[in-house]
Scaffold this motif. Sequence first.
Motif, PDB file in Angstrom:
ATOM      1  N   ALA A  71       0.698  -1.211   0.064  1.00  0.00           N
ATOM      2  CA  ALA A  71      -0.093   0.070  -0.082  1.00  0.00           C
ATOM      3  C   ALA A  71       0.927   1.183   0.021  1.00  0.00           C
ATOM      4  CB  ALA A  71      -0.931  -0.102   1.138  1.00  0.00           C
ATOM      5  N   ARG A  72       1.809   1.242   0.684  1.00  0.00           N
ATOM      6  CA  ARG A  72       2.869   2.625   0.582  1.00  0.00           C
ATOM      7  C   ARG A  72       3.453   2.554  -0.491  1.00  0.00           C
ATOM      8  NH1 ARG A  72       6.048   2.284   6.439  1.00  0.00           N
ATOM      9  NH2 ARG A  72       6.941   4.367   5.388  1.00  0.00           N
ATOM     10  N   ALA A  73       3.988   1.524  -1.073  1.00  0.00           N
ATOM     11  CA  ALA A  73       4.483   1.729  -2.408  1.00  0.00           C
ATOM     12  C   ALA A  73       3.523   2.151  -3.459  1.00  0.00           C
ATOM     13  CB  ALA A  73       5.163   0.274  -2.902  1.00  0.00           C
ATOM     14  N   ALA A  74       2.352   1.807  -3.430  1.00  0.00           N
ATOM     15  CA  ALA A  74       1.556   2.118  -4.269  1.00  0.00           C
ATOM     16  C   ALA A  74       1.119   3.433  -4.309  1.00  0.00           C
ATOM     17  CB  ALA A  74       0.059   1.341  -4.177  1.00  0.00           C
ATOM     18  N   THR A  75       1.098   3.936  -2.859  1.00  0.00           N
ATOM     19  CA  THR A  75       0.634   5.485  -2.687  1.00  0.00           C
ATOM     20  C   THR A  75       1.804   6.214  -3.492  1.00  0.00           C
ATOM     21  OG1 THR A  75      -0.314   4.825  -0.618  1.00  0.00           O
ATOM     22  CG2 THR A  75       0.706   7.093  -0.976  1.00  0.00           C
ATOM     23  N   THR A  76       3.354   5.990  -3.109  1.00  0.00           N
ATOM     24  CA  THR A  76       4.382   6.627  -3.749  1.00  0.00           C
ATOM     25  C   THR A  76       4.347   6.787  -5.488  1.00  0.00           C
ATOM     26  OG1 THR A  76       5.870   6.217  -1.946  1.00  0.00           O
ATOM     27  CG2 THR A  76       6.922   6.570  -4.069  1.00  0.00           C
ATOM     28  N   ALA A  77       3.852   5.445  -5.879  1.00  0.00           N
ATOM     29  CA  ALA A  77       3.877   5.400  -7.320  1.00  0.00           C
ATOM     30  C   ALA A  77       2.752   6.115  -7.943  1.00  0.00           C
ATOM     31  CB  ALA A  77       3.761   4.102  -7.705  1.00  0.00           C
ATOM     32  N   ILE A  78       1.613   6.209  -7.341  1.00  0.00           N
ATOM     33  CA  ILE A  78       0.344   6.854  -8.097  1.00  0.00           C
ATOM     34  C   ILE A  78       0.596   8.298  -7.814  1.00  0.00           C
ATOM     35  CG2 ILE A  78      -1.070   6.814  -5.792  1.00  0.00           C
ATOM     36  CD1 ILE A  78      -3.497   6.895  -7.442  1.00  0.00           C
ATOM     37  N   ALA A  79       1.492   8.849  -6.557  1.00  0.00           N
ATOM     38  CA  ALA A  79       1.445  10.347  -6.364  1.00  0.00           C
ATOM     39  C   ALA A  79       2.686  10.812  -7.535  1.00  0.00           C
ATOM     40  CB  ALA A  79       1.954  10.534  -5.030  1.00  0.00           C
ATOM     41  N   GLU A  80       3.404   9.992  -7.683  1.00  0.00           N
ATOM     42  CA  GLU A  80       4.509  10.375  -8.797  1.00  0.00           C
ATOM     43  C   GLU A  80       4.053  10.528 -10.105  1.00  0.00           C
ATOM     44  OE1 GLU A  80       7.610   7.361  -8.218  1.00  0.00           O
ATOM     45  OE2 GLU A  80       8.554   8.434  -6.440  1.00  0.00           O
ATOM     46  N   ARG A  81       3.058   9.600 -10.522  1.00  0.00           N
ATOM     47  CA  ARG A  81       2.526   9.529 -11.849  1.00  0.00           C
ATOM     48  C   ARG A  81       1.633  10.491 -11.949  1.00  0.00           C
ATOM     49  NH1 ARG A  81       5.881   7.002 -15.378  1.00  0.00           N
ATOM     50  NH2 ARG A  81       6.465   4.913 -14.424  1.00  0.00           N
ATOM     51  N   PHE A 173      -6.064   3.204 -10.789  1.00  0.00           N
ATOM     52  CA  PHE A 173      -6.245   3.301 -11.988  1.00  0.00           C
ATOM     53  C   PHE A 173      -7.448   4.274 -12.397  1.00  0.00           C
ATOM     54  CE2 PHE A 173      -4.670  -1.106 -11.203  1.00  0.00           C
ATOM     55  CZ  PHE A 173      -3.749  -1.173 -12.000  1.00  0.00           C
ATOM     56  N   ASP A 174      -8.282   4.575 -11.209  1.00  0.00           N
ATOM     57  CA  ASP A 174      -8.949   5.621 -11.356  1.00  0.00           C
ATOM     58  C   ASP A 174      -8.419   6.910 -11.520  1.00  0.00           C
ATOM     59  OD1 ASP A 174     -11.425   4.024 -11.488  1.00  0.00           O
ATOM     60  OD2 ASP A 174     -11.419   3.882  -9.253  1.00  0.00           O
ATOM     61  N   ALA A 175      -7.028   7.136 -11.285  1.00  0.00           N
ATOM     62  CA  ALA A 175      -6.434   8.563 -10.845  1.00  0.00           C
ATOM     63  C   ALA A 175      -5.899   8.543 -12.308  1.00  0.00           C
ATOM     64  CB  ALA A 175      -5.733   8.355  -9.610  1.00  0.00           C
ATOM     65  N   LEU A 176      -5.668   7.808 -13.040  1.00  0.00           N
ATOM     66  CA  LEU A 176      -4.496   7.767 -14.256  1.00  0.00           C
ATOM     67  C   LEU A 176      -5.299   7.488 -15.601  1.00  0.00           C
ATOM     68  CD1 LEU A 176      -1.569   6.328 -12.471  1.00  0.00           C
ATOM     69  CD2 LEU A 176      -1.709   8.348 -12.972  1.00  0.00           C
ATOM     70  N   GLY A 177      -6.409   6.944 -15.327  1.00  0.00           N
ATOM     71  CA  GLY A 177      -6.996   6.786 -16.784  1.00  0.00           C
ATOM     72  C   GLY A 177      -6.413   5.705 -17.377  1.00  0.00           C
ATOM     73  N   ALA A 178      -6.777   5.724 -18.866  1.00  0.00           N
ATOM     74  CA  ALA A 178      -6.300   4.554 -19.723  1.00  0.00           C
ATOM     75  C   ALA A 178      -4.611   4.466 -19.569  1.00  0.00           C
ATOM     76  CB  ALA A 178      -6.487   4.500 -21.192  1.00  0.00           C
ATOM     77  N   SER A 179      -3.854   5.233 -19.427  1.00  0.00           N
ATOM     78  CA  SER A 179      -2.353   5.340 -19.541  1.00  0.00           C
ATOM     79  C   SER A 179      -1.902   4.656 -18.356  1.00  0.00           C
ATOM     80  CB  SER A 179      -1.963   6.817 -19.470  1.00  0.00           C
ATOM     81  OG  SER A 179      -2.278   7.586 -18.300  1.00  0.00           O
ATOM     82  N   VAL A 181      -2.801   1.818 -17.160  1.00  0.00           N
ATOM     83  CA  VAL A 181      -2.693   0.362 -17.244  1.00  0.00           C
ATOM     84  C   VAL A 181      -1.465   0.029 -18.116  1.00  0.00           C
ATOM     85  CG1 VAL A 181      -5.434   0.152 -17.290  1.00  0.00           C
ATOM     86  CG2 VAL A 181      -4.341   0.290 -19.375  1.00  0.00           C
ATOM     87  N   SER A 182      -0.800   0.827 -18.655  1.00  0.00           N
ATOM     88  CA  SER A 182       0.270   0.759 -19.537  1.00  0.00           C
ATOM     89  C   SER A 182       1.334  -0.476 -18.975  1.00  0.00           C
ATOM     90  CB  SER A 182       1.215   2.041 -19.490  1.00  0.00           C
ATOM     91  OG  SER A 182       2.510   1.784 -20.075  1.00  0.00           O
ATOM     92  N   ARG A 183       1.602  -1.501 -19.732  1.00  0.00           N
ATOM     93  CA  ARG A 183       2.465  -2.634 -19.200  1.00  0.00           C
ATOM     94  C   ARG A 183       4.068  -1.879 -18.919  1.00  0.00           C
ATOM     95  NH1 ARG A 183       0.783  -7.635 -20.049  1.00  0.00           N
ATOM     96  NH2 ARG A 183      -1.006  -7.838 -21.469  1.00  0.00           N
ATOM     97  N   ASP A 184       4.249  -0.821 -19.390  1.00  0.00           N
ATOM     98  CA  ASP A 184       5.719  -0.421 -19.034  1.00  0.00           C
ATOM     99  C   ASP A 184       5.593   0.115 -17.960  1.00  0.00           C
ATOM    100  OD1 ASP A 184       6.386  -0.650 -21.672  1.00  0.00           O
ATOM    101  OD2 ASP A 184       6.052   1.063 -22.379  1.00  0.00           O
ATOM    102  N   TRP A 185       4.293   0.657 -17.014  1.00  0.00           N
ATOM    103  CA  TRP A 185       4.462   1.088 -15.819  1.00  0.00           C
ATOM    104  C   TRP A 185       4.243  -0.215 -14.742  1.00  0.00           C
ATOM    105  CZ3 TRP A 185       0.908   6.233 -16.275  1.00  0.00           C
ATOM    106  CH2 TRP A 185       1.631   7.088 -16.884  1.00  0.00           C
ATOM    107  N   ARG A 189       0.844  -4.427 -10.843  1.00  0.00           N
ATOM    108  CA  ARG A 189       1.500  -5.494  -9.743  1.00  0.00           C
ATOM    109  C   ARG A 189       1.163  -4.999  -8.266  1.00  0.00           C
ATOM    110  NH1 ARG A 189       5.033  -1.122 -10.868  1.00  0.00           N
ATOM    111  NH2 ARG A 189       6.362  -0.291  -8.914  1.00  0.00           N
ATOM    112  N   PHE A 190       0.696  -3.924  -8.055  1.00  0.00           N
ATOM    113  CA  PHE A 190       0.391  -3.766  -6.641  1.00  0.00           C
ATOM    114  C   PHE A 190      -0.996  -4.336  -6.094  1.00  0.00           C
ATOM    115  CE2 PHE A 190       2.692   0.348  -7.634  1.00  0.00           C
ATOM    116  CZ  PHE A 190       3.839   0.041  -6.839  1.00  0.00           C
TER     117      PHE A 190
END
Length: 237
Positions: A71-81, A173-179, A181-185, A189-190
Amino acid sequence: MFVIAALDARQPGVTHSDDWNGFGQQTTGSGTSTYESAVVEPENIIDFSTRFKYQTAFYQLFHLATLTGIARAATTAIAERVAARTRTFSHGNAPTYRHEPQIQQIVGEVSAAAHAAEAIALHAAEPAQWAYEAAFSEDVDEEKRANIAAETASAQGQISSTSLVVAATAKIFDALGASGVSRDWDLDRFWRNARTVSSHNPTVFKAKVVGDHEINGTEPIYVWAIGTSDDAKEETA
């Protein structure tokens, strides 16, 4: 009598297969071990009843810690994106994506879930510490109360954290839209890891144990295992 049989895992006749194929927790260490005429030295046969009684509760604390880390790693990742995103929507609420109040809300909710998961893990560790200390107290009644508290708290923690973290890691995914779900990102995994670690020990059975204890005062099952039951063997015979 149940016993623990410890043996040399590198001896002839012992084969380990890295055949875990779950969609998450790729480093789980789960897999198949096969034993063919493996040798167990007499001194390595241990009466299972001599193991510490709160062992299942103690082991489950690692799952709670793992969920917290996810959960903490997911928070960091979404905030950065979100902070780095330059594209926005014409029907949004702010000129830049990072200032969208609804997107900020989602990130805040994910962060709050991580905060709660950490609090749950720390709280569940307290009765486990009590159980450890009670084991040396020579007070049988206190040790029993401590073991019940440790097992119940770890189960309650997993029930709660699973709901929080699985939902939060899907919400990114609600915060980032279609982008998003990019496999590159690889942001899925979270969710995959949270869902997998929570599936190792189904929370439906943990909830049942907690409920049975609350209603009927039934002691939790301190040590449990997974395998084919004798009834199932008879049905398939």
